[in-house]
Scaffold this active site. Structure first.
Site, PDB file in Angstrom:
ATOM      1  N   GLU A  83       0.817  -1.212   0.000  1.00 50.13           N
ATOM      2  CA  GLU A  83       0.000   0.000   0.000  1.00 50.13           C
ATOM      3  C   GLU A  83       0.854   1.266   0.000  1.00 50.13           C
ATOM      4  OE1 GLU A  83      -3.360  -1.889   3.010  1.00 50.13           O
ATOM      5  OE2 GLU A  83      -2.397   0.000   3.482  1.00 50.13           O
ATOM      6  N   CYS A  96       3.008   8.424   1.735  1.00 50.37           N
ATOM      7  CA  CYS A  96       3.388   7.490   2.793  1.00 50.37           C
ATOM      8  C   CYS A  96       3.683   6.156   2.128  1.00 50.37           C
ATOM      9  CB  CYS A  96       2.238   7.361   3.798  1.00 50.37           C
ATOM     10  SG  CYS A  96       2.583   6.148   5.080  1.00 50.37           S
ATOM     11  N   CYS A 103       4.863  -7.310   8.205  1.00 45.85           N
ATOM     12  CA  CYS A 103       5.759  -6.788   9.245  1.00 45.85           C
ATOM     13  C   CYS A 103       5.826  -7.813  10.360  1.00 45.85           C
ATOM     14  CB  CYS A 103       5.201  -5.467   9.769  1.00 45.85           C
ATOM     15  SG  CYS A 103       6.235  -4.716  11.045  1.00 45.85           S
ATOM     16  N   CYS A 107       2.900  -5.082  16.529  1.00 50.95           N
ATOM     17  CA  CYS A 107       2.171  -4.057  17.302  1.00 50.95           C
ATOM     18  C   CYS A 107       0.680  -4.416  17.303  1.00 50.95           C
ATOM     19  CB  CYS A 107       2.383  -2.672  16.705  1.00 50.95           C
ATOM     20  SG  CYS A 107       4.116  -2.203  16.619  1.00 50.95           S
ATOM     21  N   CYS A 110      -2.171  -2.798  14.996  1.00 51.89           N
ATOM     22  CA  CYS A 110      -1.823  -2.613  13.587  1.00 51.89           C
ATOM     23  C   CYS A 110      -2.250  -3.804  12.735  1.00 51.89           C
ATOM     24  CB  CYS A 110      -0.315  -2.410  13.493  1.00 51.89           C
ATOM     25  SG  CYS A 110       0.296  -2.367  11.821  1.00 51.89           S
ATOM     26  N   GLY A 150       5.369  -2.104   7.459  1.00 52.17           N
ATOM     27  CA  GLY A 150       6.768  -2.490   7.664  1.00 52.17           C
ATOM     28  C   GLY A 150       7.488  -1.628   8.677  1.00 52.17           C
ATOM     29  N   GLU A 151       8.566  -2.180   9.207  1.00 50.56           N
ATOM     30  CA  GLU A 151       9.435  -1.431  10.120  1.00 50.56           C
ATOM     31  C   GLU A 151      10.686  -1.069   9.311  1.00 50.56           C
ATOM     32  OE1 GLU A 151       9.944  -0.039  13.242  1.00 50.56           O
ATOM     33  OE2 GLU A 151      11.893   0.297  12.339  1.00 50.56           O
ATOM     34  N   LEU A 206       5.858   5.846  19.989  1.00 52.65           N
ATOM     35  CA  LEU A 206       6.011   5.710  21.439  1.00 52.65           C
ATOM     36  C   LEU A 206       4.791   4.991  22.043  1.00 52.65           C
ATOM     37  CD1 LEU A 206       7.745   6.434  23.897  1.00 52.65           C
ATOM     38  CD2 LEU A 206       6.649   8.668  23.955  1.00 52.65           C
ATOM     39  N   CYS A 324      -2.775   1.828   8.097  1.00 52.61           N
ATOM     40  CA  CYS A 324      -1.748   0.937   7.609  1.00 52.61           C
ATOM     41  C   CYS A 324      -2.191  -0.528   7.537  1.00 52.61           C
ATOM     42  CB  CYS A 324      -0.597   1.158   8.569  1.00 52.61           C
ATOM     43  SG  CYS A 324       0.667   0.010   8.731  1.00 52.61           S
TER      44      CYS A 324
END
Ligand code: SF4
Length: 338
Positions: A83, A96, A103, A107, A110, A150-151, A206, A324
């Site tokens: 995406e 973005c 990923c 998290c 997500c 993704g990270e 965070l 996301c």
């Protein structure tokens, strides 16, 4: 490929050296990756390079009726779907991009991580997301956020190469300051990135104010506690001089109380930082819900009283599954059913 690498590649294929500049311009100035459209090359030269150019296609797009945000679902050469989101702000257009297919960070709020990590994206696949958005809209992009699926620091080398290519003066020549890289907090990689002394903005996801809470939202917090994560952020600022961004997704009843706002203020007081409050988009597969806007305002006011620089992220494209990973997942489900 950089210009030098492309020149070497072209000469290896038996093309004249000056052809490299032409092909580089097709890709980075006209956003054309299809050799058959590179009209200043002979048919024979096009044939020699055509199989090495990435074939990336737009599978589908959703356009928000509210704000014109466009979400593209792009099909990579191996069929992976990723995406990309194009957003119009008063200060310019922003894209973005995704840095991985899936990923592995887990998290809990997500959708991108639900199927795990499939693979890293290549630098060309990240570039193409930006270029395609410009080609599709006919508009320039002035900001890039590496904040999609993704990270980015889990795909460190490819992401750094992407930044190198998009800021190259032979190519799109975007300023490093126009790029934001957002990470969930891989501490050693944050330090490594700082040492590269790039002028990009570093944003940390965070989302919590105590280790326990952060661990309940983000498995990465099992590996790196808040203290060492914030120390790495401080190091990033000390080395690069770039103001930090802290992303704080507000999840109703989880991390959005007045106490949380006060604790957050205390955690980052004295840092040259900016807090981005993000009311989360609800995700079908997760039980989390977004905080109501009056509560978001209250949270913001407490931070401001504590002299923390804060903004509320404008929810772009909320009518088109812009959070996301949501479109990619939905598409996967449709494919499974059919
Ligand atoms: S928020 Fe980012 S790092 Fe966390 S699981 Fe989703 S894509 Fe991965």
């Amino acid at each position: 490929m950089t210009m030098d690498e492309l020149t070497e590649y072209m000469m290896g294929k038996g093309l004249a050296k000056f052809r490299a500049k032409q092909v580089y311009e097709w890709m980075h100035k006209h956003f054309i990756f299809d050799a058959s459209l590179m009209t200043n090359l002979s048919n024979a030269d096009r044939e020699k390079i055509k199989d090495d150019l990435p074939v990336i296609e737009e599978e589908t797009r959703l356009v928000s009726k509210k704000d014109g945000t466009i979400k593209f679902l792009m099909k990579m050469p191996d069929g992976q779907m990723i995406e990309t989101v194009f957003m119009r702000y008063h200060h310019g257009n922003s894209v973005c991009i995704s840095s991985q297919a899936g990923c592995r960070m887990g998290c809990r709020f997500c959708a991108s991580t639900i199927g795990g990590l499939v693979r890293n994206l290549e630098p060309s696949e990240m570039l193409y997301q930006v270029y395609h958005a410009m080609k599709a809209t006919g508009e320039r992009v002035s900001n890039i956020v590496i904040m999609g699926t993704g990270e980015p620091l889990d795909n460190y080398d490819n992401v750094l190469r992407f930044i190198d290519l998009i800021t190259s003066e032979n190519g799109y020549n975007l300023s490093e300051r126009s790029i934001t890289l957002s990470s969930c907090g891989l501490v050693p990689k944050i330090r490594e990135l700082a040492d590269r002394k790039l002028q990009i903005t570093f944003a940390l996801s965070l989302h919590a104010t105590t280790d326990e809470e952060r661990r309940s939202l983000m498995p990465v917090a099992e590996r790196y506690n808040l203290k060492e994560t914030l120390e790495a952020c401080r190091y990033y600022f000390d080395v690069t001089g770039r103001r930090l961004t802290f992303e704080y997704s507000l999840v109703r009843g989880v991390n959005d109380s007045e106490d949380h706002a006060r604790r957050l203020s205390a955690l980052i007081r004295g840092m040259n930082a900016h807090v981005n409050l993000i009311p989360v988009n609800p995700v079908e597969e997760r039980k989390y819900k977004g905080t109501a806007s009056a509560e978001v305002e209250k949270f913001k006011n407490i931070l401001e009283k504590n002299r923390i620089n804060v903004t509320i992220r404008k929810g772009m494209g909320s009518d088109i599954d812009a959070a996301c990973g949501q479109l990619r997942r939905k598409y996967g489900k449709i494919q499974e059913k059919s």
